[in-house]
Design an enzyme around this catalytic site. Structure first.
Site, PDB file in Angstrom:
ATOM      1  N   HIS A  81      41.330  53.590  48.438  1.00  5.13           N
ATOM      2  CA  HIS A  81      40.352  54.649  48.135  1.00  5.13           C
ATOM      3  C   HIS A  81      41.008  55.785  47.346  1.00  5.13           C
ATOM      4  O   HIS A  81      40.389  56.385  46.468  1.00  5.13           O
ATOM      5  CB  HIS A  81      39.719  55.188  49.425  1.00  5.13           C
ATOM      6  CG  HIS A  81      39.078  54.110  50.258  1.00  5.13           C
ATOM      7  ND1 HIS A  81      38.783  54.273  51.582  1.00  5.13           N
ATOM      8  CD2 HIS A  81      38.705  52.847  49.945  1.00  5.13           C
ATOM      9  CE1 HIS A  81      38.237  53.153  52.046  1.00  5.13           C
ATOM     10  NE2 HIS A  81      38.193  52.276  51.076  1.00  5.13           N
ATOM     11  N   HIS A 242      30.598  50.471  47.628  1.00 11.96           N
ATOM     12  CA  HIS A 242      31.938  50.641  48.185  1.00 11.96           C
ATOM     13  C   HIS A 242      32.850  49.484  47.788  1.00 11.96           C
ATOM     14  O   HIS A 242      34.045  49.688  47.561  1.00 11.96           O
ATOM     15  CB  HIS A 242      31.914  50.799  49.713  1.00 11.96           C
ATOM     16  CG  HIS A 242      33.280  51.090  50.237  1.00 11.96           C
ATOM     17  ND1 HIS A 242      33.844  52.350  50.175  1.00 11.96           N
ATOM     18  CD2 HIS A 242      34.243  50.277  50.725  1.00 11.96           C
ATOM     19  CE1 HIS A 242      35.075  52.296  50.626  1.00 11.96           C
ATOM     20  NE2 HIS A 242      35.354  51.048  50.967  1.00 11.96           N
ATOM     21  N   ASP A 246      36.448  49.805  46.081  1.00  8.94           N
ATOM     22  CA  ASP A 246      37.654  49.093  46.534  1.00  8.94           C
ATOM     23  C   ASP A 246      38.280  48.301  45.377  1.00  8.94           C
ATOM     24  O   ASP A 246      39.492  48.301  45.191  1.00  8.94           O
ATOM     25  CB  ASP A 246      37.299  48.080  47.638  1.00  8.94           C
ATOM     26  CG  ASP A 246      37.215  48.712  49.016  1.00  8.94           C
ATOM     27  OD1 ASP A 246      37.722  49.835  49.217  1.00  8.94           O
ATOM     28  OD2 ASP A 246      36.636  48.064  49.915  1.00  8.94           O
ATOM     29  N   HIS A 269      39.905  42.568  48.955  1.00 10.40           N
ATOM     30  CA  HIS A 269      41.280  42.946  48.618  1.00 10.40           C
ATOM     31  C   HIS A 269      42.161  41.743  48.272  1.00 10.40           C
ATOM     32  O   HIS A 269      42.971  41.799  47.355  1.00 10.40           O
ATOM     33  CB  HIS A 269      41.909  43.712  49.778  1.00 10.40           C
ATOM     34  CG  HIS A 269      41.120  44.923  50.177  1.00 10.40           C
ATOM     35  ND1 HIS A 269      40.861  45.957  49.305  1.00 10.40           N
ATOM     36  CD2 HIS A 269      40.517  45.253  51.343  1.00 10.40           C
ATOM     37  CE1 HIS A 269      40.134  46.874  49.928  1.00 10.40           C
ATOM     38  NE2 HIS A 269      39.913  46.475  51.164  1.00 10.40           N
TER      39      HIS A 269
HETATM   40 ZN   LIG Z   1      37.330  50.401  51.146  1.00  5.25          ZN
END
Ligand SMILES: [Zn+2]
Length: 301
Positions: A81, A242, A246, A269
């Site tokens: 973030h 969001h 990310d 991720h």
């Molecule tokens: Zn996040």
């Protein structure tokens, strides 16, 4: 707005709790020299190398966030973030001093970090920005083929991210977000989107010693009947926004500004990092270029 590298003008600090550790952490942003990139410094570590460079090659864990680690095992978790905020404010070079193993979660979004950078002020430097042009498509897939998850990057005139999520749960279900710097503002449309989790998962994580700092103050929590946060959502499709946030933070570990189009389905991720590793390993997939002349919208606001 020119194509020169930028850093923060002054040292600026904040503190908060780590989402997983639940421990208070102090964080400071400091100016850094041209070509330094984003550098984390674990100032609580005295007997080992404190420096961890924010680079995709240093990513050591992608399970519940992105963790980077240096060769002596010193690490810092949940950097994405903050990285997204640095990208959104077009900060090329910055030292991030931190006295613990996890970046504070703040309100679960990038907004407090954007505010911090704006408080610090922004200093233009003398060298050209590092722009990485995508020359051919590179794609990576979830090892579990049935999920259909993938992430890919392909040539484009600008930076863009197109993500699709599908949780199958009624509250989130299927959402899509297409972000590009010409029509969507990182600051008003993306940076406020908070991290989220499901109530049953949060209980499970707590039992395993994770999400200790997590609360309705720093995450959207989804229960059986909907969002538990009294204030509701900040955007109708806050979840996928969001995920875009990310992705931007993770992809900024490229060490420069990607000029190309990212597209993902059920990505996260792990796939973001897998993509960067494959992309940079292929010397025909990219080249460094002088920065483009057009001013992207996200810089103008
Ligand atoms: Zn996040």
């Amino acid at each position: 707005m020119s194509n020169y590298q930028r850093t923060v003008s002054n040292k600026v600090s904040c503190f908060g709790v780590g989402l997983h550790t639940g421990v208070r952490v102090d964080l400071a942003l400091l100016p850094a020299a041209e070509d330094a990139g984003i550098i984390f410094r674990r100032i609580d570590i005295k007997d080992k190398n404190q420096i961890i460079s924010a680079n995709y090659a240093n990513v050591s864990n992608t399970l519940l966030g992105t963790t980077i680690r240096n060769e002596e095992g010193v690490h810092v978790a949940t950097i994405e973030h903050l990285m997204a905020a640095l990208w959104g404010c077009a900060i090329d070079n910055c030292v991030v001093e931190i006295n613990g193993p996890e970046v504070p979660i703040m309100d679960g979004s990038s907004e407090p970090f954007v505010f911090l950078i704006e408080c610090a002020g922004i200093q233009e430097q003398k060298k050209n920005r590092r722009v990485i042009e995508v020359l051919k498509e590179v794609a990576v897939y979830e090892s579990d083929q049935e999920s259909g998850g993938y992430m890919k990057v392909s040539p484009g005139n600008d930076f863009s991210v197109d993500l699709h999520i599908d949780f199958g749960e009624a509250v989130i279900s299927s959402q899509n977000c297409s972000f590009d710097t010409q029509t969507i503002s990182f600051k008003s449309d993306i940076c406020r989107a908070r991290t989220f989790g499901f109530e049953h998962e949060v209980e499970h994580m707590r039992k395993n010693g994770l999400a200790r700092g997590g609360s309705l103050e720093n995450a959207i929590v989804i229960g059986k009947d909907g969002v538990l946060n009294k204030e509701g959502l900040r955007y109708r499709d806050e979840f996928v926004r969001h995920k875009v946030l990310d992705c931007i933070g993770d992809i900024y570990l490229a060490g420069g500004h990607i000029q190309g189009s990212l597209k993902g389905f059920k990505s996260g991720h792990a796939l973001n990092n897998k993509l960067l590793r494959k992309f940079f390993a292929d010397k025909d997939a990219w080249r460094l270029v002088p920065a483009p002349e057009v001013e992207p919208l996200f810089l103008a606001q």
